[in-house]
Scaffold this motif. Structure first.
Motif, PDB file in Angstrom:
ATOM      1  N   HIS A 146       0.812  -1.220   0.000  1.00  0.00           N
ATOM      2  CA  HIS A 146       0.000   0.000   0.000  1.00  0.00           C
ATOM      3  C   HIS A 146       0.849   1.275   0.000  1.00  0.00           C
ATOM      4  O   HIS A 146       0.545   2.243   0.701  1.00  0.00           O
ATOM      5  CB  HIS A 146      -0.965  -0.008   1.193  1.00  0.00           C
ATOM      6  N   VAL A 200       2.363   4.795  -0.845  1.00  0.00           N
ATOM      7  CA  VAL A 200       1.859   6.078  -1.360  1.00  0.00           C
ATOM      8  C   VAL A 200       2.995   7.085  -1.306  1.00  0.00           C
ATOM      9  O   VAL A 200       3.727   7.167  -0.308  1.00  0.00           O
ATOM     10  CB  VAL A 200       0.664   6.597  -0.529  1.00  0.00           C
ATOM     11  N   ASP A 232       0.209   5.406  -5.776  1.00  0.00           N
ATOM     12  CA  ASP A 232      -1.064   5.392  -5.060  1.00  0.00           C
ATOM     13  C   ASP A 232      -1.476   3.960  -4.722  1.00  0.00           C
ATOM     14  O   ASP A 232      -1.947   3.220  -5.577  1.00  0.00           O
ATOM     15  CB  ASP A 232      -2.134   6.072  -5.916  1.00  0.00           C
ATOM     16  N   ASP A 233      -1.230   3.548  -3.466  1.00  0.00           N
ATOM     17  CA  ASP A 233      -1.669   2.243  -2.966  1.00  0.00           C
ATOM     18  C   ASP A 233      -1.067   1.091  -3.762  1.00  0.00           C
ATOM     19  O   ASP A 233      -1.775   0.174  -4.190  1.00  0.00           O
ATOM     20  CB  ASP A 233      -3.199   2.166  -2.977  1.00  0.00           C
ATOM     21  N   VAL A 234       0.231   1.134  -3.958  1.00  0.00           N
ATOM     22  CA  VAL A 234       0.930   0.103  -4.736  1.00  0.00           C
ATOM     23  C   VAL A 234       1.361  -1.045  -3.823  1.00  0.00           C
ATOM     24  O   VAL A 234       2.025  -0.816  -2.803  1.00  0.00           O
ATOM     25  CB  VAL A 234       2.150   0.699  -5.459  1.00  0.00           C
ATOM     26  N   THR A 267       8.738   4.296  -6.907  1.00  0.00           N
ATOM     27  CA  THR A 267       8.558   3.108  -6.058  1.00  0.00           C
ATOM     28  C   THR A 267       9.897   2.493  -5.691  1.00  0.00           C
ATOM     29  O   THR A 267      10.136   2.139  -4.524  1.00  0.00           O
ATOM     30  CB  THR A 267       7.684   2.071  -6.795  1.00  0.00           C
ATOM     31  N   LEU A 301       2.442  -1.041 -14.023  1.00  0.00           N
ATOM     32  CA  LEU A 301       2.024   0.186 -13.351  1.00  0.00           C
ATOM     33  C   LEU A 301       1.507   1.178 -14.387  1.00  0.00           C
ATOM     34  O   LEU A 301       2.061   1.302 -15.484  1.00  0.00           O
ATOM     35  CB  LEU A 301       3.230   0.793 -12.626  1.00  0.00           C
ATOM     36  N   HIS A 336      -0.750   3.396 -10.216  1.00  0.00           N
ATOM     37  CA  HIS A 336      -1.507   2.240  -9.712  1.00  0.00           C
ATOM     38  C   HIS A 336      -0.985   0.943 -10.345  1.00  0.00           C
ATOM     39  O   HIS A 336      -0.564   0.942 -11.503  1.00  0.00           O
ATOM     40  CB  HIS A 336      -2.996   2.364 -10.064  1.00  0.00           C
ATOM     41  N   VAL A 392      -1.922  -2.063 -12.299  1.00  0.00           N
ATOM     42  CA  VAL A 392      -3.063  -2.435 -13.132  1.00  0.00           C
ATOM     43  C   VAL A 392      -2.995  -3.893 -13.582  1.00  0.00           C
ATOM     44  O   VAL A 392      -3.926  -4.389 -14.223  1.00  0.00           O
ATOM     45  CB  VAL A 392      -3.175  -1.498 -14.359  1.00  0.00           C
TER      46      VAL A 392
END
Length: 292
Positions: A6, A8, A18-20, A43, A202, A206, A208
């Protein structure tokens, strides 16, 4: 096991990550893919502690990662971080000694890596005198010189010629085979497909899509190619079929609820069928679909 949970990260009002959440298991090569600005580099910098985490957590072996843990990680930033005016061998030895290696062991390890990358005769040269591709080789050597417990590599294949790409791929696989979790980003999707055990995709900060290539391929309906003498436009209205591309007697489509025998029977009723084949999507095609 390396995990992000999660995560951020904000830059002003912009939420870059965002919430990775994803994991990199021991002994796996995980490809980290996404367009420019997707959040990959941010990240990776949070994993390494270069950037602060605004929410979420980086975990190592099931607990919050520590500065001591990170000292054992091999990291290659997207922008080269070595000293351009220092001799190549000297700075590799210096970096290895910072990780706790003795001078003799560090020099031996550095020389072995330079030889592996075809740079054995360039050890006394300043880094800035090397081509960009050779500078990339040295940066890779710096990331792995201290026998890392995990590898975090941002675009490690950028600027490498095909021979160096193969050598780098072999090196990463060797580390994975030793149980090291390896995470690397790349825009070379064909290379990612060939090398990786798992992918994390990503877009816009996010996740995906994630999983093995086979898992990502099976995420949608079964895909087929149909080649007819006639016009296959009727597939657009056929129940349980999603037409992807229809042009000049050729159709690419997914079957999700229909049955293949029924589609083939309908095609034969309309004329000669030249081809009816299941098509396995490439990573590039999967990427385009999940990031659209």
């Amino acid at each position: 096991m390396l995990e992000v949970a999660h995560l951020v990260r904000r830059f002003g009002d912009n939420v870059a990550v965002d919430d990775v959440s994803f994991g990199v298991a021991p002994g796996t090569l995980t490809g980290f893919v996404g367009g420019n600005g997707a959040g990959k580099t941010t990240t990776m910098r949070m994993i390494m502690g270069v950037l602060a985490v605004h929410a979420g957590e980086v975990r190592w072996d099931g607990r919050a990662v520590t500065a001591q843990d990170r000292r054992s990680f091999g990291y290659m930033p997207e922008e080269r971080g070595l000293y351009p005016k220092q001799p190549v061998l000297d700075q590799l030895v210096y970096l290895a000694r910072l990780r706790g290696m003795t001078a003799d062991t560090a020099r031996s390890r550095a020389q072995d890596l330079l030889e592996r990358f075809g740079l054995a005769q360039r050890g006394k040269d300043k880094l800035e005198s090397l081509s960009l591709g050779n500078q990339q080789r040295v940066q890779i050597a710096a990331a792995v010189i201290a026998q890392p417990s995990a590898l975090i590599l941002d675009e490690p294949f950028s600027g490498l010629d095909p021979v160096a790409v193969d050598s780098m791929a072999e090196l990463l696989r060797e580390y994975a085979d030793q149980g090291v979790p390896v995470l690397f980003s790349s825009h070379q999707l064909d290379l990612v497909e060939r090398l990786c055990d798992r992918l994390v995709i990503l877009a816009g900060g996010h996740v995906v899509g994630q999983g093995s290539v086979e898992e990502l391929r099976s995420g949608g309906g079964s895909r087929y190619r149909l080649v007819l003498d006639g016009d296959p436009a009727w597939l657009r209205e056929y129940p349980g079929v999603r037409a992807i591309d229809i042009d000049d007697g050729r159709a690419l489509f997914e079957i999700d609820g229909a049955d293949t025998d029924g589609v083939l029977k309908e095609a034969l009723s309309r004329g000669s069928v030249r081809e009816f084949t299941e098509v396995r999507p490439t990573v590039a095609e999967i990427y385009r679909e999940v990031t659209a």
